[in-house]
Design a protein around this motif. Structure first.
Motif, PDB file in Angstrom:
ATOM      1  N   THR A  90       0.894  -1.183  -0.046  1.00 39.37           N
ATOM      2  CA  THR A  90      -0.513   0.376  -0.059  1.00 39.37           C
ATOM      3  C   THR A  90       0.890   1.484  -0.146  1.00 39.37           C
ATOM      4  O   THR A  90       2.230   1.226   0.499  1.00 39.37           O
ATOM      5  CB  THR A  90      -0.531  -0.133   0.729  1.00 39.37           C
ATOM      6  OG1 THR A  90      -1.699  -1.052   1.062  1.00 39.37           O
ATOM      7  CG2 THR A  90      -2.053   0.998   1.282  1.00 39.37           C
ATOM      8  N   ASP A  91       0.570   2.414  -0.740  1.00 40.37           N
ATOM      9  CA  ASP A  91       1.270   3.439  -0.748  1.00 40.37           C
ATOM     10  C   ASP A  91       0.825   4.295  -0.169  1.00 40.37           C
ATOM     11  O   ASP A  91       0.012   3.803   1.072  1.00 40.37           O
ATOM     12  CB  ASP A  91       1.001   3.985  -2.210  1.00 40.37           C
ATOM     13  CG  ASP A  91      -0.082   5.067  -2.829  1.00 40.37           C
ATOM     14  OD1 ASP A  91      -1.023   4.504  -1.781  1.00 40.37           O
ATOM     15  OD2 ASP A  91      -0.383   4.780  -3.788  1.00 40.37           O
ATOM     16  N   ALA A  92       0.852   5.714   0.635  1.00 37.53           N
ATOM     17  CA  ALA A  92       1.161   6.309   1.231  1.00 37.53           C
ATOM     18  C   ALA A  92      -0.120   6.795   1.223  1.00 37.53           C
ATOM     19  O   ALA A  92      -0.571   7.797   2.117  1.00 37.53           O
ATOM     20  CB  ALA A  92       2.320   7.886   1.094  1.00 37.53           C
ATOM     21  N   GLU A  93      -0.852   7.345  -0.050  1.00 37.73           N
ATOM     22  CA  GLU A  93      -2.683   7.391  -0.822  1.00 37.73           C
ATOM     23  C   GLU A  93      -3.377   6.645   0.149  1.00 37.73           C
ATOM     24  O   GLU A  93      -4.420   6.495  -0.286  1.00 37.73           O
ATOM     25  CB  GLU A  93      -2.680   8.476  -1.540  1.00 37.73           C
ATOM     26  CG  GLU A  93      -1.269   9.285  -1.387  1.00 37.73           C
ATOM     27  CD  GLU A  93      -1.944  10.009  -3.032  1.00 37.73           C
ATOM     28  OE1 GLU A  93      -2.435   9.708  -3.846  1.00 37.73           O
ATOM     29  OE2 GLU A  93      -1.064  11.637  -2.996  1.00 37.73           O
ATOM     30  N   GLY A  94      -3.167   5.329   0.244  1.00 33.05           N
ATOM     31  CA  GLY A  94      -3.717   4.236   0.414  1.00 33.05           C
ATOM     32  C   GLY A  94      -3.891   3.066  -0.627  1.00 33.05           C
ATOM     33  O   GLY A  94      -4.300   2.120  -0.401  1.00 33.05           O
ATOM     34  N   ARG A  95      -3.736   3.147  -1.728  1.00 31.54           N
ATOM     35  CA  ARG A  95      -3.397   2.703  -3.083  1.00 31.54           C
ATOM     36  C   ARG A  95      -3.168   1.053  -2.664  1.00 31.54           C
ATOM     37  O   ARG A  95      -1.683   1.702  -2.188  1.00 31.54           O
ATOM     38  CB  ARG A  95      -2.964   3.974  -3.807  1.00 31.54           C
ATOM     39  CG  ARG A  95      -4.355   4.442  -4.400  1.00 31.54           C
ATOM     40  CD  ARG A  95      -3.498   5.729  -5.722  1.00 31.54           C
ATOM     41  NE  ARG A  95      -2.633   6.054  -5.030  1.00 31.54           N
ATOM     42  CZ  ARG A  95      -1.660   7.481  -5.812  1.00 31.54           C
ATOM     43  NH1 ARG A  95      -2.383   8.280  -6.746  1.00 31.54           N
ATOM     44  NH2 ARG A  95      -0.522   7.467  -5.216  1.00 31.54           N
ATOM     45  N   MET A  96      -3.426   0.318  -3.379  1.00 32.70           N
ATOM     46  CA  MET A  96      -3.330  -1.089  -3.322  1.00 32.70           C
ATOM     47  C   MET A  96      -2.466  -1.333  -4.311  1.00 32.70           C
ATOM     48  O   MET A  96      -3.429  -1.215  -5.492  1.00 32.70           O
ATOM     49  CB  MET A  96      -3.827  -2.178  -2.310  1.00 32.70           C
ATOM     50  CG  MET A  96      -4.641  -1.797  -1.148  1.00 32.70           C
ATOM     51  SD  MET A  96      -6.075  -3.093  -0.507  1.00 32.70           S
ATOM     52  CE  MET A  96      -5.304  -4.621  -1.647  1.00 32.70           C
ATOM     53  N   TYR A  97      -1.473  -1.507  -4.443  1.00 32.76           N
ATOM     54  CA  TYR A  97      -0.545  -2.887  -5.885  1.00 32.76           C
ATOM     55  C   TYR A  97      -0.513  -3.590  -5.351  1.00 32.76           C
ATOM     56  O   TYR A  97       0.324  -4.556  -4.040  1.00 32.76           O
ATOM     57  CB  TYR A  97       0.227  -1.713  -5.842  1.00 32.76           C
ATOM     58  CG  TYR A  97       0.073  -0.582  -6.772  1.00 32.76           C
ATOM     59  CD1 TYR A  97      -0.732  -0.198  -7.741  1.00 32.76           C
ATOM     60  CD2 TYR A  97      -0.168   1.144  -5.907  1.00 32.76           C
ATOM     61  CE1 TYR A  97      -0.577   1.392  -8.790  1.00 32.76           C
ATOM     62  CE2 TYR A  97      -0.518   1.356  -6.017  1.00 32.76           C
ATOM     63  CZ  TYR A  97      -0.932   2.188  -7.500  1.00 32.76           C
ATOM     64  OH  TYR A  97      -1.204   2.876  -8.183  1.00 32.76           O
ATOM     65  N   PRO A  98      -0.051  -4.876  -6.886  1.00 31.41           N
ATOM     66  CA  PRO A  98       0.745  -6.363  -6.685  1.00 31.41           C
ATOM     67  C   PRO A  98       1.951  -5.607  -6.255  1.00 31.41           C
ATOM     68  O   PRO A  98       2.128  -4.692  -6.968  1.00 31.41           O
ATOM     69  CB  PRO A  98       0.281  -7.179  -7.322  1.00 31.41           C
ATOM     70  CG  PRO A  98       0.357  -6.376  -9.005  1.00 31.41           C
ATOM     71  CD  PRO A  98      -0.955  -4.952  -8.226  1.00 31.41           C
ATOM     72  N   MET A  99       2.562  -6.894  -5.274  1.00 30.80           N
ATOM     73  CA  MET A  99       3.518  -6.947  -4.871  1.00 30.80           C
ATOM     74  C   MET A  99       4.950  -6.923  -6.334  1.00 30.80           C
ATOM     75  O   MET A  99       6.242  -6.398  -6.639  1.00 30.80           O
ATOM     76  CB  MET A  99       4.586  -7.487  -4.096  1.00 30.80           C
ATOM     77  CG  MET A  99       4.302  -7.381  -2.660  1.00 30.80           C
ATOM     78  SD  MET A  99       5.058  -8.802  -1.933  1.00 30.80           S
ATOM     79  CE  MET A  99       4.482  -7.847  -0.095  1.00 30.80           C
ATOM     80  N   SER A 100       4.198  -7.435  -8.087  1.00 32.47           N
ATOM     81  CA  SER A 100       4.840  -7.785  -8.371  1.00 32.47           C
ATOM     82  C   SER A 100       4.927  -6.403  -9.805  1.00 32.47           C
ATOM     83  O   SER A 100       5.453  -5.966 -10.774  1.00 32.47           O
ATOM     84  CB  SER A 100       4.354  -8.897  -9.170  1.00 32.47           C
ATOM     85  OG  SER A 100       2.901  -8.486  -9.737  1.00 32.47           O
ATOM     86  N   ASP A 101       3.849  -5.814  -9.077  1.00 30.64           N
ATOM     87  CA  ASP A 101       3.623  -4.171 -10.325  1.00 30.64           C
ATOM     88  C   ASP A 101       3.183  -4.828 -11.588  1.00 30.64           C
ATOM     89  O   ASP A 101       3.683  -3.764 -12.128  1.00 30.64           O
ATOM     90  CB  ASP A 101       4.995  -3.172 -10.058  1.00 30.64           C
ATOM     91  CG  ASP A 101       4.870  -2.236  -8.983  1.00 30.64           C
ATOM     92  OD1 ASP A 101       3.895  -2.089  -7.878  1.00 30.64           O
ATOM     93  OD2 ASP A 101       6.320  -1.773  -7.899  1.00 30.64           O
ATOM     94  N   SER A 102       2.613  -5.716 -11.263  1.00 33.82           N
ATOM     95  CA  SER A 102       2.115  -6.154 -12.717  1.00 33.82           C
ATOM     96  C   SER A 102       0.904  -6.432 -12.443  1.00 33.82           C
ATOM     97  O   SER A 102       0.609  -7.347 -12.143  1.00 33.82           O
ATOM     98  CB  SER A 102       3.059  -7.565 -13.005  1.00 33.82           C
ATOM     99  OG  SER A 102       2.265  -7.639 -14.327  1.00 33.82           O
ATOM    100  N   ALA A 103       0.322  -5.886 -13.455  1.00 26.20           N
ATOM    101  CA  ALA A 103      -1.615  -5.878 -14.263  1.00 26.20           C
ATOM    102  C   ALA A 103      -1.565  -7.630 -14.775  1.00 26.20           C
ATOM    103  O   ALA A 103      -2.358  -7.986 -14.112  1.00 26.20           O
ATOM    104  CB  ALA A 103      -2.048  -4.854 -14.299  1.00 26.20           C
ATOM    105  N   ALA A 104      -0.746  -7.836 -15.417  1.00 25.08           N
ATOM    106  CA  ALA A 104      -1.032  -9.248 -15.979  1.00 25.08           C
ATOM    107  C   ALA A 104      -0.396 -10.318 -15.231  1.00 25.08           C
ATOM    108  O   ALA A 104      -1.631 -10.828 -15.261  1.00 25.08           O
ATOM    109  CB  ALA A 104       0.471  -8.838 -17.063  1.00 25.08           C
ATOM    110  N   ASN A 105       0.769  -9.957 -14.427  1.00 27.44           N
ATOM    111  CA  ASN A 105       0.562 -11.149 -13.007  1.00 27.44           C
ATOM    112  C   ASN A 105      -0.405 -11.814 -12.419  1.00 27.44           C
ATOM    113  O   ASN A 105      -0.446 -12.660 -11.545  1.00 27.44           O
ATOM    114  CB  ASN A 105       1.805 -10.797 -12.324  1.00 27.44           C
ATOM    115  CG  ASN A 105       2.418 -12.166 -11.325  1.00 27.44           C
ATOM    116  OD1 ASN A 105       2.038 -11.585 -10.198  1.00 27.44           O
ATOM    117  ND2 ASN A 105       2.663 -12.791 -12.046  1.00 27.44           N
TER     118      ASN A 105
END
Length: 391
Positions: A90-105
């Protein structure tokens, strides 16, 4: 039980995975060649998969949102993702991302779960008819008929995709008006010399003298109008009013010097005018093209107070929202009055999930989160727990 899930986006894949893990016979029909096409394009390819600060205030006020968020917490959503092998940060603004930083993953992980637990995939498939016959659903694909015990409809909208034709499954009259949302706006008084500029700003939206909302963030100036996350979020306020058949005289007030008060800016400009530096009024404060535009708006011989007021209240008159191809989501959808909110089912028994519902949220992962949460909501807690615990 044989279940047909129509649509292989976030809502459809979430529903199918949980159903499969509970031993149900699931078929996913997807009109594209592969499931997860829109997921793979989210977050500029990084996949903003959710938001740690999600709340009903991030959405359009539908009672469906409140019920779903009360039942499905962010922590539970993360448990679902982990059960699919998707680890997040989770970034400083609360947005969640996969650790892979890959939508395809992310799509790969979801697709793997479908295959692992025995779902049947129908790519490149259009459902041409769906009729309730007794307690079954007779579904036609081309000239072939199939029979299912349950139909779950989650085929998205026309935002950045071909608009789904589902009038053969549910009637058009159960829908509110639908409008592109989270979309750039065309304005009537754009100066083409600003095209391509990006600036941190505070933006306030008015309908005449009526305050509608305020957002802070990056504004992108385009030859046609305005874009950037804060503009997209404010576009949602206009889109929701259009869904309610409300018209308005909309105006964006852009404060392009958000870190300096109007009084302090006036003092800076007054000192520069006094020192004979009128040609360099906004040096070190604004991009030259934006500075020239403000001076032109205010008048070349304007005093410091007028120049400061113009920079803090740069007004753009709304013309229209851009079209579906530029929108991230759709405002409007299946009217809440036609739904059983406990099951998200229509009177026909067809379950409706995700973006087809009259639910839309602001930027930051809220819409992808709701799509998945709406699917999880339709299962009992024991069914969800079973899905999270199966390896």
């Amino acid at each position: 039980m044989k279940i047909l899930v129509i649509g292989g986006g976030m809502a459809g894949l979430t529903y199918a995975i949980v159903a499969c893990k509970n031993g149900l016979d699931v078929t996913v029909a997807e009109r594209n060649a592969r499931v997860g096409k829109k997921i793979a394009a989210t977050g500029n390819g990084k996949c903003n998969i959710g938001n740690a600060n999600v709340s009903s205030s991030c959405y359009n006020g539908s009672p469906v949102v409140r019920r779903v968020l009360d039942e499905i917490s962010v922590n539970e959503y993360k448990r679902f993702l982990l059960s699919c092998g998707i680890y997040t940060y989770t970034d400083a603004e609360g947005r969640m991302y996969p650790m892979s930083d890959s939508a395809a993953n992310v799509v790969d992980c979801l697709r793997h779960q479908l295959r692992k637990f025995g779902a049947t995939l129908w790519p490149d498939t259009e459902i041409t008819a769906c009729d309730k016959v007794g307690d079954k659903y007779r579904v036609t694909v081309g000239t072939v008929e199939y029979e299912f015990d349950k139909v779950v409809l989650c085929c998205g909208s026309g935002s950045q995709a071909e608009k789904p034709n589902i009038s053969n499954i549910i009637p058009n009259d159960v829908f509110t008006p639908v409008v592109p949302s989270l979309v750039p706006v065309k304005v009537r008084n754009m100066d083409g010399t600003l095209n391509g500029l990006r600036v941190r700003a505070n933006v306030t939206l008015y309908d005449g003298d009526l305050y509608l909302g305020k957002e802070s963030g990056e504004v992108q100036f385009k030859d046609y109008g305005l874009s950037g996350i804060c503009i997209l979020n404010l576009s949602a306020l206009i889109a929701r009013r259009l869904v309610q058949r409300k018209s308005g005289d909309y105006m964006f007030s852009v404060d392009v010097v958000p870190h300096i008060s109007q009084w302090d800016l006036q003092e800076i400009l007054h000192a520069r005018i006094k020192c004979g530096e009128r040609s360099k009024l906004f040096y070190g404060i604004l991009h030259n093209r934006l500075a020239e535009h403000i001076v032109k708006r205010a008048d070349a011989n304007a005093d410091a107070a007028t120049l400061a007021r113009t920079a803090k209240d740069l007004q753009f008159t709304f013309d229209r929202l851009l079209d579906w191809s530029k929108s991230q989501v759709t405002a409007g959808g299946v009217d809440d009055g036609y739904l059983d909110i406990d099951t998200l089912a229509l009177q026909s028994g067809v379950v409706v999930l995700g973006e087809l519902l009259n639910v839309d949220g602001i930027c930051g992962g809220n819409n992808l989160y709701f799509a998945a949460a709406s699917a999880l909501y339709t299962f009992s807690k024991p069914q969800r727990e079973k899905a999270y615990s199966i390896c």
